[in-house]
Design a protein around this motif. Sequence first.
Motif, mmCIF file in Angstrom:
data_model
loop_
_atom_site.group_PDB
_atom_site.id
_atom_site.type_symbol
_atom_site.label_atom_id
_atom_site.label_comp_id
_atom_site.label_asym_id
_atom_site.label_seq_id
_atom_site.Cartn_x
_atom_site.Cartn_y
_atom_site.Cartn_z
ATOM 1 N N VAL A 61 3.758 -1.147 1.127
ATOM 2 C CA VAL A 61 4.480 -2.018 0.188
ATOM 3 C C VAL A 61 4.396 -1.457 -1.232
ATOM 4 C CG1 VAL A 61 4.460 -4.300 -0.888
ATOM 5 C CG2 VAL A 61 4.285 -4.098 1.591
ATOM 6 N N SER A 62 3.229 -0.976 -1.606
ATOM 7 C CA SER A 62 3.061 -0.385 -2.934
ATOM 8 C C SER A 62 3.970 0.833 -3.108
ATOM 9 C CB SER A 62 1.595 0.008 -3.134
ATOM 10 O OG SER A 62 1.423 0.712 -4.328
ATOM 11 N N SER A 63 4.047 1.659 -2.080
ATOM 12 C CA SER A 63 4.916 2.838 -2.144
ATOM 13 C C SER A 63 6.372 2.429 -2.298
ATOM 14 C CB SER A 63 4.752 3.684 -0.888
ATOM 15 O OG SER A 63 3.433 4.155 -0.784
ATOM 16 N N LEU A 64 6.793 1.415 -1.560
ATOM 17 C CA LEU A 64 8.180 0.956 -1.675
ATOM 18 C C LEU A 64 8.470 0.398 -3.059
ATOM 19 C CD1 LEU A 64 8.746 -0.729 1.788
ATOM 20 C CD2 LEU A 64 9.744 1.383 0.947
ATOM 21 N N VAL A 65 7.516 -0.305 -3.625
ATOM 22 C CA VAL A 65 7.712 -0.865 -4.971
ATOM 23 C C VAL A 65 7.857 0.260 -5.992
ATOM 24 C CG1 VAL A 65 6.538 -2.137 -6.810
ATOM 25 C CG2 VAL A 65 6.615 -3.079 -4.506
ATOM 26 N N HIS A 66 7.099 1.347 -5.812
ATOM 27 C CA HIS A 66 7.218 2.475 -6.740
ATOM 28 C C HIS A 66 8.516 3.261 -6.514
ATOM 29 C CE1 HIS A 66 2.889 1.787 -7.417
ATOM 30 N NE2 HIS A 66 3.129 2.343 -8.585
ATOM 31 N N LEU A 67 9.014 3.282 -5.286
ATOM 32 C CA LEU A 67 10.221 4.051 -5.002
ATOM 33 C C LEU A 67 11.506 3.320 -5.388
ATOM 34 C CD1 LEU A 67 9.447 5.690 -1.551
ATOM 35 C CD2 LEU A 67 9.659 6.812 -3.753
ATOM 36 N N LEU A 68 11.477 2.025 -5.501
ATOM 37 C CA LEU A 68 12.683 1.252 -5.796
ATOM 38 C C LEU A 68 13.329 1.633 -7.140
ATOM 39 C CD1 LEU A 68 14.492 -0.895 -4.570
ATOM 40 C CD2 LEU A 68 13.129 -2.612 -5.742
ATOM 41 N N PRO A 69 12.581 1.709 -8.254
ATOM 42 C CA PRO A 69 13.228 2.132 -9.518
ATOM 43 C C PRO A 69 13.777 3.559 -9.440
ATOM 44 C CG PRO A 69 11.078 1.166 -9.960
ATOM 45 C CD PRO A 69 11.205 1.298 -8.482
ATOM 46 N N TYR A 70 13.061 4.440 -8.743
ATOM 47 C CA TYR A 70 13.537 5.814 -8.584
ATOM 48 C C TYR A 70 14.860 5.819 -7.821
ATOM 49 C CZ TYR A 70 13.676 10.651 -6.993
ATOM 50 O OH TYR A 70 14.067 11.934 -6.722
ATOM 51 N N HIS A 71 14.945 5.031 -6.777
ATOM 52 C CA HIS A 71 16.171 4.941 -5.978
ATOM 53 C C HIS A 71 17.329 4.425 -6.838
ATOM 54 C CE1 HIS A 71 18.787 4.215 -2.567
ATOM 55 N NE2 HIS A 71 18.932 2.966 -2.953
#
Length: 135
Positions: free
Chosen positions: A56-66
């Motif tokens: 979940v932490s990884s997804l939260v960090h990847l969302l702004p990048y996406h």
Amino acid sequence: MNAIQPSRPHLEPIQSPTPKVVRKKVPQLRTQRTGALAIETTVKLAVNVIISGVAVSSLVHLLPYHQSIQTKLQEIRFEVKETEQRVSRLETEYKRTSDPQQAKNIMREQSHLVDPARRQIVLLRKDNKGIQELD
């Protein structure tokens, strides 16, 4: 020597009145097994919770990048569209300028000179006062 030997009487086992079975060890083993299963299940659950948290932490960090990548992609698509329009316009212009039948028209458009074979037409207005040239 080879005489028939008397048969031995059948021995019967001596039976005790009641066999003693130790039952105290069985509940202890079950308790130990239950405790071991509880610890194992708790450890598995903790590991899965940690892995889920990391995911979940990884997804939260990847969302702004996406989102930033999607914005850049839209900008690039817009630029490609503009470039394609410009290229098609330039291709059309090139075909027109390289056409020998259009050479006179292009020379007339790009210079202030008039073809000598062409006659100039002047429109005049007739008034009571005389003839005037239209502007």
